[in-house]
Structures are given as structure tokens and as C-alpha cells.
Design an enzyme around this catalytic site. Structure first.
Site, PDB file in Angstrom:
ATOM      1  N   GLU A 117       0.973  -1.280  -0.029  1.00 23.06           N
ATOM      2  CA  GLU A 117      -0.161  -0.155   0.086  1.00 23.06           C
ATOM      3  C   GLU A 117       0.834   1.251  -0.010  1.00 23.06           C
ATOM      4  OE1 GLU A 117      -2.322   0.440   3.510  1.00 23.06           O
ATOM      5  OE2 GLU A 117      -3.563   1.734   2.555  1.00 23.06           O
TER       6      GLU A 117
ATOM      7  N   ASP B  19     -12.076   1.617   4.407  1.00 25.10           N
ATOM      8  CA  ASP B  19     -12.594   2.316   5.531  1.00 25.10           C
ATOM      9  C   ASP B  19     -13.808   3.324   5.124  1.00 25.10           C
ATOM     10  OD1 ASP B  19     -10.588   1.384   7.681  1.00 25.10           O
ATOM     11  OD2 ASP B  19      -9.396   2.081   5.872  1.00 25.10           O
TER      12      ASP B  19
HETATM   13  N1  ADE Z   1      -6.256   0.177   9.044  1.00 24.49           N
HETATM   14  C1  ADE Z   1      -7.427   0.563   8.402  1.00 24.49           C
HETATM   15  N2  ADE Z   1      -7.447   0.877   7.333  1.00 24.49           N
HETATM   16  C2  ADE Z   1      -6.219   0.590   7.038  1.00 24.49           C
HETATM   17  C3  ADE Z   1      -5.220   0.777   5.760  1.00 24.49           C
HETATM   18  N3  ADE Z   1      -5.921   1.293   4.304  1.00 24.49           N
HETATM   19  N4  ADE Z   1      -3.937   0.389   5.602  1.00 24.49           N
HETATM   20  C4  ADE Z   1      -3.330  -0.092   6.591  1.00 24.49           C
HETATM   21  N5  ADE Z   1      -3.906  -0.095   8.055  1.00 24.49           N
HETATM   22  C5  ADE Z   1      -5.470   0.187   7.988  1.00 24.49           C
HETATM   23 ZN    ZN Z   2      -7.173  -1.949   4.882  1.00 29.63          ZN
END
Ligand code: ADE
Ligand code: ZN
Length: 335
Positions: A197, A276
């Protein structure tokens, strides 16, 4: 096209239940529990949701979660998300929860798991939405701390399908959690992890080779390494891509520059997810709609993305086939 997306049967494979906490519900629960939150209105909360990186977001995300205290709170949070699933034709969801966010402030593991799993049972009963749970370790904490969480989970093993790894990626490589993942797999949990990410391709390699993950959460930076892409394809691992999360956290500058089409063209198995949704501007259907528009995706591609969401879920073969058959009928009738 939006109508096609709304009615498309689909699964969500990357969703943090704490990240589904809408400001309105946060206020309601804060009031119920007599807890002060540093925002005076829903508008103030929404104004604060401007992030320049993952850590920016995580600081606010953990603050919001502090409001959750009782089993009823976890139930309400989860039920509210599952109602939205039903309204979006999400047939199945694999929900991540972060026990340490709660146990580290004195909430019992059983309070968290019982609230979440009772809501999942009620949603199955009331709307027919199926779900399973992914217990996610917080990677900014120590491996010893994660071992404590693993121990606490054992009496509730029948309610948990998989273990994940989330929170601050940079500086917390998958290799830091080699032993706790090995022990988790021994307990029967399926391993998944956030990788690539913000972290580079070497973190994805570690997640594959050391944690032996069965699905990659995000995985965007896998594209840095052609050999890695080939390895992911060889192992038949899906990527749980989250378009609106990627732009909100500035992993991708603009949706028009999102690598999703490139991933598909390389042969990667991609799924669309919200991550999220309360923080990033949309539920899973909004993610489908915005990425469809930005990249001009065809109905066939949207169908393929939904198909991947069922195929790469951790459902049993019978339920998976039931959903895949429903999707097939839908596509044949609406293409
Ligand atoms: N916790 C909640 N969303 C997240 C994300 N996108 N990357 C890492 N940890 C997280
Ligand atoms: Zn996540």
C-alpha cells in the site's frame, strides 16, 4: 452503468469494521457512553477527514474507535455496516477487526468478538448477507503483543476465519510477524496481509514468502517488480484493491491514474473494496462507480471484478457456487 453496478451481486473482501464507523453513529455511541470526542459536530468530523498519508488517517481512525465500549456498541457498528451491504447487493463480506485497538484500552476480547459476531448472525438471518471475520494484527505493535491477541482469540476460534496485518506499513515489514503468523496458521487461521500500500514490492515478497498469505490487501506496489507480478499470478493470489482509499491516502494521485486496468491487463486477479468507507468517501458501490467512470470500465470488466470477489473469497465451495451462479444469471440478463 450505475444501475448495473447497484444491482450487481458482489462480495466485499477488504473492510475494516472500525473504518465503517459513520460520524452520526460515533456521536450517538459517544453520548450513550458519556465519552468526550474532540469534535463538536458531524461537519467537524467530516472536515477532519483530510489525509496526506496512511499515518494521518490512522491517528484519527484510532481516536474514533475509543468510543466503542460495550458489546452493544460493536453490535451496532457491525449491524449498521451489514445493513448497507444488503442495500448495495453485497451478498457476502469478509470483515477485518483490530482487537488490539480495543484490548489495549481495557475492553475485553470477548466484548469485541461477541458484539461483531452476533450482528453478523442477525444480518444473515434478516437480510441473507453472509460474512466471515479476519482478525487483524496491528503491525506498529510488537510481535509479542500480537501473540497475546492470538491467545485471547483461541476460545473464539470458531468465529474467526483468517488473520490479517494492518496499520502503519512503512518500517513494520511482514518479516516482523513471521512467528505469530506461523502460529496462527497452526491454529487454522488463513493468513492475509496489507502489503504494497505504502510499502514497496519487497514487503509484498515478504508477505508471500514469509507469511505465506492467501490474499494480498492492496498490493499496488507489486507493480514495481515484474517478477513479483508473475509470482502472484502463479500462486493465484487476488489483490483486494480499494480505489477511494488509494486517492484519500494519496497512494494514487487521481483515480484516472489508478493502476487497476493495468493490473487486470497483466493478468492479476483484482477485487474492488471500500477499506474504510466512513473515512474515504464511499461504500463499495461508490468505489465501483467512481473507478468505472475514471477508467471507463466495461460491464464485462465489472462482471469480472464481481466474479473475482466471490471466487477469491474464503467461502465454502457450495456457497461460493451459489453466488457465482446468481452473478452469472444477472450478467447474462443485463449485459
Ligand atoms: N487500517 C485501517 N485501514 C487501513 C489501511 N488502509 N491500511 C493499513 N491499515 C489500516
Ligand atoms: Zn485496509
Amino acid at each position: 452503468m450505475n444501475n448495473f453496478i447497484e444491482n450487481l451481486p458482489k462480495a466485499e473482501l477488504h473492510l475494516h469494521i472500525e473504518g465503517s464507523f459513520e460520524p452520526s453513529l460515533m456521536f450517538k455511541i459517544a453520548k450513550r457512553n458519556n465519552i468526550e470526542i474532540p469534535f463538536k459536530s458531524v461537519q467537524e468530523i467530516e472536515d477532519a477527514y483530510k489525509f496526506s498519508c496512511l499515518q494521518d488517517f490512522l491517528d484519527i481512525y484510532y481516536q474514533g474507535a475509543n468510543v466503542l465500549q460495550t458489546e452493544q456498541d460493536f453490535y451496532d457498528l457491525t449491524y449498521s455496516y451489514l445493513q448497507k451491504c444488503a442495500a448495495q447487493n453485497v451478498r457476502h463480506t469478509e470483515i477485518m477487526f483490530d482487537p488490539q485497538t480495543h484490548t489495549d484500552r481495557g475492553i475485553l476480547f470477548e466484548t469485541v468478538i461477541n458484539g461483531i459476531s452476533k450482528a453478523c448472525n442477525a444480518a444473515k438471518e434478516n437480510f441473507g448477507v453472509t460474512s466471515l471475520l479476519i482478525m487483524s494484527y496491528l503491525r506498529h505493535l510488537s510481535e509479542d503483543d500480537c501473540f497475546k491477541t492470538l491467545e485471547q482469540s483461541i476460545p473464539f476460534k470458531d468465529k474467526i476465519t483468517a488473520v490479517g496485518l494492518d496499520s502503519s506499513e512503512k518500517g513494520n515489514p511482514p518479516s516482523k510477524f513471521a512467528k505469530v503468523f506461523e502460529a496462527s496458521v497452526k491454529e487454522g487461521y488463513i493468513p492475509v496481509a496489507h502489503a504494497g500500500e505504502e510499502g514497496n514490492a519487497d514487503y509484498v515478497w515478504e508477505a508471500l514468502d514469509i507469511l505465506k498469505i492467501k490474499r494480498i490487501d492492496h498490493g499496488n506496489n507489486s507493480l514495481q517488480d515484474a517478477k513479483l507480478v508473475q509470482e502472484i499470478i502463479k500462486r493465484d493470489l487476488a489483490l483486494t484493491v480499494c480505489p477511494l482509499s488509494n486517492t484519500a491516502l494519496q497512494v494514487v494521485k487521481d483515480l484516472k491514474e489508478h493502476p487497476l486496468k493495468k493490473m487486470l491487463n497483466l493478468g492479476l486477479k483484482v477485487t474492488i473494496n471500500s477499506d474504510d468507507p466512513a473515512f474515504f468517501g464511499g461504500q463499495v458501490n461508490e468505489n465501483y462507480k467512481q473507478i468505472q467512470q475514471a477508467l471507463d470500465l466495461s460491464k464485462e470488466t465489472l462482471y469480472q471484478l464481481a466474479k473475482n470477489s466471490f471466487t477469491y473469497s474464503f467461502l465454502d465451495a457450495e456457497t461460493k457456487n451459489k453466488y457465482l451462479a446468481e452473478l452469472e444469471t444477472y450478467y447474462q440478463n443485463n449485459k
